[in-house]
Design a protein around this motif. Structure first.
Motif, PDB file in Angstrom:
ATOM      1  N   ILE A 161       0.837  -1.202   0.000  1.00  0.00           N
ATOM      2  CA  ILE A 161       0.000   0.000   0.000  1.00  0.00           C
ATOM      3  C   ILE A 161       0.870   1.249   0.000  1.00  0.00           C
ATOM      4  O   ILE A 161       0.618   2.202  -0.748  1.00  0.00           O
ATOM      5  N   ALA A 162       1.910   1.247   0.819  1.00  0.00           N
ATOM      6  CA  ALA A 162       2.778   2.427   0.903  1.00  0.00           C
ATOM      7  C   ALA A 162       3.410   2.767  -0.442  1.00  0.00           C
ATOM      8  O   ALA A 162       3.558   3.942  -0.794  1.00  0.00           O
ATOM      9  N   THR A 163       3.766   1.767  -1.213  1.00  0.00           N
ATOM     10  CA  THR A 163       4.451   2.003  -2.488  1.00  0.00           C
ATOM     11  C   THR A 163       3.494   2.183  -3.659  1.00  0.00           C
ATOM     12  O   THR A 163       3.931   2.508  -4.764  1.00  0.00           O
ATOM     13  N   GLY A 164       2.198   1.963  -3.440  1.00  0.00           N
ATOM     14  CA  GLY A 164       1.223   2.168  -4.516  1.00  0.00           C
ATOM     15  C   GLY A 164       0.940   0.946  -5.357  1.00  0.00           C
ATOM     16  O   GLY A 164       0.451   1.065  -6.489  1.00  0.00           O
ATOM     17  N   CYS A 165       1.224  -0.236  -4.829  1.00  0.00           N
ATOM     18  CA  CYS A 165       0.917  -1.480  -5.550  1.00  0.00           C
ATOM     19  C   CYS A 165      -0.513  -1.917  -5.264  1.00  0.00           C
ATOM     20  O   CYS A 165      -1.124  -1.518  -4.279  1.00  0.00           O
ATOM     21  N   THR A 166      -1.032  -2.785  -6.108  1.00  0.00           N
ATOM     22  CA  THR A 166      -2.261  -3.506  -5.810  1.00  0.00           C
ATOM     23  C   THR A 166      -1.888  -4.950  -5.501  1.00  0.00           C
ATOM     24  O   THR A 166      -0.766  -5.390  -5.781  1.00  0.00           O
ATOM     25  N   MET A 167      -2.832  -5.711  -4.935  1.00  0.00           N
ATOM     26  CA  MET A 167      -2.409  -7.011  -4.406  1.00  0.00           C
ATOM     27  C   MET A 167      -3.540  -8.021  -4.338  1.00  0.00           C
ATOM     28  O   MET A 167      -4.718  -7.671  -4.299  1.00  0.00           O
ATOM     29  N   PHE A 196      -6.815  -4.167  -2.702  1.00  0.00           N
ATOM     30  CA  PHE A 196      -6.571  -5.374  -1.915  1.00  0.00           C
ATOM     31  C   PHE A 196      -7.639  -6.402  -2.244  1.00  0.00           C
ATOM     32  O   PHE A 196      -8.833  -6.096  -2.237  1.00  0.00           O
ATOM     33  N   ASN A 197      -7.199  -7.630  -2.519  1.00  0.00           N
ATOM     34  CA  ASN A 197      -8.118  -8.721  -2.827  1.00  0.00           C
ATOM     35  C   ASN A 197      -7.700  -9.954  -2.050  1.00  0.00           C
ATOM     36  O   ASN A 197      -6.503 -10.188  -1.834  1.00  0.00           O
TER      37      ASN A 197
END
Length: 477
Positions: A161-167, A196-197
């Protein structure tokens, strides 16, 4: 409303594409107390589509927006800490007080460490006329274990989340309920849809689908070395980044100038904590050969103080191990140790007296363990300690390093300078001197077959970033 039979995809709780369920077993009773849905490749496809759709917008959110999101997650997580502890105590067998304070507490400590690192992290820096930019890698698939569930989930989700990724998170199917509560926390904190999934399932089905999926940019796994190898092989065809935190067989060298009684007691506690189910547990204790009898006496006394019992019993110091397969594996390795000639000085094979139900393992200690034997080589992942001896300090260092693993190591000494010198020679990602307090700001990860990459603090952020050089950024005049 129970979400146990649903997945969290695209900001919504959804039913699986193909109905298939699995019981969640209470290891203190060996009885099912909940049921979850098991995912399929089709569920993975849906989650990938949702996460990829969310990435362009989320990757361009500001640091301030993502920081505010992390702080909201922290606030809501704290409000549900006891509930998370209760869930983990039931599903993976940790004594209730330990589960609330430590198992759930680690999620708070890891998130706070990520927030501290994020506050000072530089995503851009000039280099001559160029600009060096660190950007989110993209969609990260996360596979997490059952032994410290929320510690490992937070170590992946928070930096993503901090780096701007999805997951996409696939927690262990053995202890999955804490991840469902965690998904509720993220939803209530306002994590944007698709960022987030959560898809529950097993490794062969969901884990393999995530590793092979061309829409996944990175996979981060914490688990056994065997599982890490399988994930890496499945990920190879799509050349995605693979970050692994895997097994360990950590050495604990007690130097001649250490307080032997205190060092042995600390070593036993470190090995037996969480019922021995920690990848960085100090499971190989090295003592000076001439003081082995003293070490044995101290170890026996230490082991006798451990009360094993149900997770719900406030007097239990050690709960059960997590599952029947894990119990059976530990029993077989204890029997192997006896057959190979090691001296059983505490515990042993069989059920704990008074507990005919539940996966309770006797706190077990072997002495006169031969270097190169099964007990000295294999990760047992239970409350089983092997005591080995050394004649010279260099012999202890060489034997400690003679392993396929390199996750952690420990040095006990009355001379800090001496301990520092030994620590520098140990081939491990973490070396702990005199059982110092754990530090969530330092990198965690291993050498050799203990994995690659690092989690926690600023190093955890780095793993989720790509590096871009923009040449001529300052122009040519």
């Amino acid at each position: 409303m129970s979400r146990n039979l649903q997945f969290y995809i695209g900001g919504e709780w959804v039913h699986p594409a193909v109905p298939r369920t699995m019981d969640v077993i209470d290891p203190s009773t060996e009885e099912a107390f909940a049921r979850i849905s098991m995912g399929s490749g089709e569920d993975v496809d849906r989650a990938v589509a949702a996460a990829r759709a969310a990435f362009p917008a989320f990757s361009r959110t500001s640091r301030e927006e993502r920081m505010a999101l992390l702080r909201r997650i922290l606030e809501i997580y704290r409000s549900r800490q006891d509930e998370l502890g209760e869930v983990m105590s039931r599903e993976m067998g940790a004594p209730l007080g330990f589960a609330k304070e430590m198992q759930a507490g680690t999620g708070i400590w890891q998130l706070e460490a990520v927030i501290r690192a994020f506050e000072r992290f530089a995503f851009e820096k000039p280099l001559g006329a160029s600009l060096i930019v660190k950007e989110p890698i993209g969609l990260v698939a996360m596979i997490t274990p059952w032994n410290w569930p929320l510690n490992q989930i937070m170590n992946k989700v928070a930096p993503a989340i901090a780096t701007g990724c999805t997951m996409i998170l696939k927690p262990s199917e053995v202890a999955p309920l804490n991840a469902i509560v965690f998904a509720e926390i993220l939803h209530d904190a306002g994590v944007p849809a698709g960022v987030f999934n959560l898809v529950n399932g097993d490794g062969p089905e969901v884990g393999t689908a995530l590793a092979r999926h061309p829409g996944v940019d990175m996979i981060s796994i914490t688990g056994s070395t065997r599982a890490g190898v399988s994930v890496a092989k499945n990920a190879a065809d799509t050349v995605k980044r693979v970050a692994q935190e895997l097994g360990g067989k950590s050495a604990n060298i007690i130097l001649r100038d250490a307080d032997l009684e205190a060092a042995v007691k600390r070593g036993v506690a470190g090995c037996f904590g969480n019922s021995g189910q920690s990848c960085n547990a100090p499971t190989r204790m090295f003592v000076p050969a001439e003081r082995l009898d003293e070490a044995i006496a101290h170890a026996k006394a230490a082991a006798a103080a451990y009360r094993t019992g149900p997770a719900s019993d406030p007097d239990s110091v050690l709960g059960p191990v997590v599952s029947k397969p894990q119990f059976n594996k530990i029993q077989k390795l204890i029997e192997t140790g006896i057959a190979e000639g090691a001296d059983l000085i505490a515990g042993g094979a069989g059920r704990v007296e008074g507990h005919e139900r539940g996966y309770f393992v006797k706190p077990t200690i072997f002495a006169h363990v031969a270097h190169g034997s099964t007990l000295s080589r294999e990760e047992i992942f239970g409350p089983v300690l092997a005591i080995l001896t050394y004649e010279t300090e260099q012999e202890a260092i060489d034997k400690a390093n003679d392993t396929i693993y390199g996750l952690a190591a420990y040095v006990q000494s009355g001379d800090l300078a001496r301990a520092r010198e030994v620590a520098r020679q140990l081939r491990a990602g973490n070396v702990c001197i005199n059982e110092s307090d754990w530090d969530c700001d330092v990198p965690f990860g291993g050498y050799k077959q203990s994995g690659n990459g690092r989690e926690a603090g600023e190093w955890g952020l780095e793993d989720f970033l790509e590096v871009k050089a923009i040449l001529g950024y300052e122009g040519q005049g």
